[in-house]
Design a protein around this motif. Structure first.
Motif, PDB file in Angstrom:
ATOM      1  N   VAL A 173       7.998 -30.024 -13.319  1.00  0.00           N
ATOM      2  CA  VAL A 173       8.013 -28.629 -13.735  1.00  0.00           C
ATOM      3  C   VAL A 173       7.638 -28.558 -15.216  1.00  0.00           C
ATOM      4  N   LYS A 174       6.658 -27.711 -15.536  1.00  0.00           N
ATOM      5  CA  LYS A 174       6.291 -27.498 -16.935  1.00  0.00           C
ATOM      6  C   LYS A 174       7.365 -26.612 -17.563  1.00  0.00           C
ATOM      7  N   VAL A 175       7.984 -27.082 -18.666  1.00  0.00           N
ATOM      8  CA  VAL A 175       9.106 -26.337 -19.235  1.00  0.00           C
ATOM      9  C   VAL A 175       8.784 -25.622 -20.539  1.00  0.00           C
ATOM     10  N   LEU A 176       7.913 -26.183 -21.377  1.00  0.00           N
ATOM     11  CA  LEU A 176       7.488 -25.501 -22.590  1.00  0.00           C
ATOM     12  C   LEU A 176       6.381 -26.272 -23.278  1.00  0.00           C
ATOM     13  N   SER A 177       5.781 -25.655 -24.272  1.00  0.00           N
ATOM     14  CA  SER A 177       4.711 -26.335 -24.989  1.00  0.00           C
ATOM     15  C   SER A 177       5.314 -27.359 -25.942  1.00  0.00           C
ATOM     16  N   GLN A 178       4.559 -28.396 -26.207  1.00  0.00           N
ATOM     17  CA  GLN A 178       5.014 -29.471 -27.086  1.00  0.00           C
ATOM     18  C   GLN A 178       5.305 -28.926 -28.489  1.00  0.00           C
ATOM     19  N   GLU A 179       4.568 -27.913 -28.931  1.00  0.00           N
ATOM     20  CA  GLU A 179       4.763 -27.302 -30.251  1.00  0.00           C
ATOM     21  C   GLU A 179       6.143 -26.662 -30.394  1.00  0.00           C
ATOM     22  N   GLU A 180       6.740 -26.259 -29.281  1.00  0.00           N
ATOM     23  CA  GLU A 180       8.044 -25.596 -29.326  1.00  0.00           C
ATOM     24  C   GLU A 180       9.209 -26.565 -29.521  1.00  0.00           C
ATOM     25  N   LEU A 181       8.926 -27.869 -29.520  1.00  0.00           N
ATOM     26  CA  LEU A 181       9.981 -28.861 -29.710  1.00  0.00           C
ATOM     27  C   LEU A 181       9.536 -29.895 -30.750  1.00  0.00           C
ATOM     28  N   PRO A 182       9.597 -29.520 -32.042  1.00  0.00           N
ATOM     29  CA  PRO A 182       9.173 -30.453 -33.077  1.00  0.00           C
ATOM     30  C   PRO A 182      10.132 -31.653 -33.174  1.00  0.00           C
ATOM     31  N   PRO A 183       9.714 -32.712 -33.868  1.00  0.00           N
ATOM     32  CA  PRO A 183      10.577 -33.882 -34.026  1.00  0.00           C
ATOM     33  C   PRO A 183      11.953 -33.512 -34.577  1.00  0.00           C
ATOM     34  N   LEU A 214      25.994 -38.844 -17.566  1.00  0.00           N
ATOM     35  CA  LEU A 214      25.318 -37.589 -17.832  1.00  0.00           C
ATOM     36  C   LEU A 214      23.996 -37.576 -17.060  1.00  0.00           C
ATOM     37  N   PRO A 215      23.735 -36.559 -16.243  1.00  0.00           N
ATOM     38  CA  PRO A 215      22.446 -36.512 -15.541  1.00  0.00           C
ATOM     39  C   PRO A 215      21.282 -36.459 -16.528  1.00  0.00           C
ATOM     40  N   VAL A 216      20.288 -37.302 -16.305  1.00  0.00           N
ATOM     41  CA  VAL A 216      19.081 -37.334 -17.127  1.00  0.00           C
ATOM     42  C   VAL A 216      17.867 -37.079 -16.244  1.00  0.00           C
ATOM     43  N   PHE A 217      16.797 -36.613 -16.869  1.00  0.00           N
ATOM     44  CA  PHE A 217      15.579 -36.281 -16.151  1.00  0.00           C
ATOM     45  C   PHE A 217      14.400 -36.943 -16.848  1.00  0.00           C
ATOM     46  N   THR A 218      13.455 -37.412 -16.073  1.00  0.00           N
ATOM     47  CA  THR A 218      12.249 -38.018 -16.615  1.00  0.00           C
ATOM     48  C   THR A 218      11.377 -36.923 -17.228  1.00  0.00           C
ATOM     49  N   THR A 219      10.768 -37.228 -18.378  1.00  0.00           N
ATOM     50  CA  THR A 219       9.873 -36.270 -19.027  1.00  0.00           C
ATOM     51  C   THR A 219       8.491 -36.886 -19.212  1.00  0.00           C
ATOM     52  N   ARG A 220       7.531 -36.016 -19.412  1.00  0.00           N
ATOM     53  CA  ARG A 220       6.191 -36.456 -19.798  1.00  0.00           C
ATOM     54  C   ARG A 220       5.559 -35.331 -20.611  1.00  0.00           C
ATOM     55  N   VAL A 221       4.626 -35.705 -21.461  1.00  0.00           N
ATOM     56  CA  VAL A 221       3.857 -34.726 -22.220  1.00  0.00           C
ATOM     57  C   VAL A 221       2.422 -34.849 -21.746  1.00  0.00           C
ATOM     58  N   GLU A 222       1.884 -33.713 -21.346  1.00  0.00           N
ATOM     59  CA  GLU A 222       0.526 -33.705 -20.803  1.00  0.00           C
ATOM     60  C   GLU A 222      -0.185 -32.437 -21.265  1.00  0.00           C
ATOM     61  N   GLU A 223      -1.343 -32.602 -21.872  1.00  0.00           N
ATOM     62  CA  GLU A 223      -2.162 -31.483 -22.329  1.00  0.00           C
ATOM     63  C   GLU A 223      -1.359 -30.480 -23.159  1.00  0.00           C
ATOM     64  N   GLY A 224      -0.504 -31.003 -24.052  1.00  0.00           N
ATOM     65  CA  GLY A 224       0.249 -30.155 -24.954  1.00  0.00           C
ATOM     66  C   GLY A 224       1.479 -29.501 -24.367  1.00  0.00           C
ATOM     67  N   SER A 225       1.859 -29.855 -23.143  1.00  0.00           N
ATOM     68  CA  SER A 225       3.043 -29.272 -22.509  1.00  0.00           C
ATOM     69  C   SER A 225       4.060 -30.360 -22.158  1.00  0.00           C
ATOM     70  N   ILE A 226       5.323 -29.973 -22.192  1.00  0.00           N
ATOM     71  CA  ILE A 226       6.412 -30.871 -21.803  1.00  0.00           C
ATOM     72  C   ILE A 226       6.765 -30.582 -20.349  1.00  0.00           C
ATOM     73  N   TRP A 227       6.814 -31.632 -19.559  1.00  0.00           N
ATOM     74  CA  TRP A 227       7.140 -31.554 -18.136  1.00  0.00           C
ATOM     75  C   TRP A 227       8.434 -32.322 -17.874  1.00  0.00           C
ATOM     76  N   VAL A 228       9.224 -31.834 -16.927  1.00  0.00           N
ATOM     77  CA  VAL A 228      10.470 -32.480 -16.520  1.00  0.00           C
ATOM     78  C   VAL A 228      10.421 -32.683 -15.013  1.00  0.00           C
ATOM     79  N   GLU A 229      10.844 -33.877 -14.566  1.00  0.00           N
ATOM     80  CA  GLU A 229      10.885 -34.162 -13.137  1.00  0.00           C
ATOM     81  C   GLU A 229      12.263 -33.854 -12.597  1.00  0.00           C
ATOM     82  N   LEU A 230      12.287 -32.988 -11.580  1.00  0.00           N
ATOM     83  CA  LEU A 230      13.561 -32.633 -10.925  1.00  0.00           C
ATOM     84  C   LEU A 230      13.602 -33.222  -9.541  1.00  0.00           C
TER      85      LEU A 230
END
Length: 116
Positions: free
Chosen positions: A4-14, A100-116
């Motif tokens: 699931v695409k959750v937000l743009s990478q720009e919305e979560l700076p370091p 604590l439940p954790v979810f796999t993430t990936r960054v693709e084409e400037g978006s952050i994705w989470v696997e549910l």
């Protein structure tokens, strides 16, 4: 499982964090040490929110209420109910350690994705 695409990478700076709602779940995204982690935004002890929890140098998030700590990558507890002093031992007996439940993430084409 699905991505699931959750937000743009720009919305979560370091060194920032953000809670997103995905399929009835509140997921805390944490950008720490150039990696994006996704965890359930509630401590498994009493379901209190983790968003304001401290992030340790070794990659754990500490519950701001009872100071249980969880590895951001695995969800495994690294500390269990260390606060308040004296009462923490009783609380620890009542509530067994839980991951604590954790979810796999990936960054693709400037978006952050989470696997549910």
């Amino acid at each position: 499982m699905s991505w699931v695409k959750v937000l743009s990478q720009e919305e979560l700076p370091p060194n920032e964090r953000k809670v997103v709602k995905v399929e009835q779940r509140n997921i805390l995204l944490v950008h720490h040490n150039n990696k994006i982690y996704a965890v359930e935004n509630s401590c498994p002890h009493m379901k209190l929110p983790l968003k304001k929890g401290k992030i340790t140098d070794n990659g754990a998030i500490v519950c701001p209420f009872h100071r249980s700590a969880f590895d951001l990558a695995t969800g495994s507890p690294t500390e269990w109910i260390t606060f308040p002093p004296g009462v923490n031992k009783v609380l620890g007996l009542i509530s067994q350690e839980k991951a604590l439940p954790v979810f796999t993430t990936r960054v693709e084409e400037g978006s952050i994705w989470v696997e549910l």
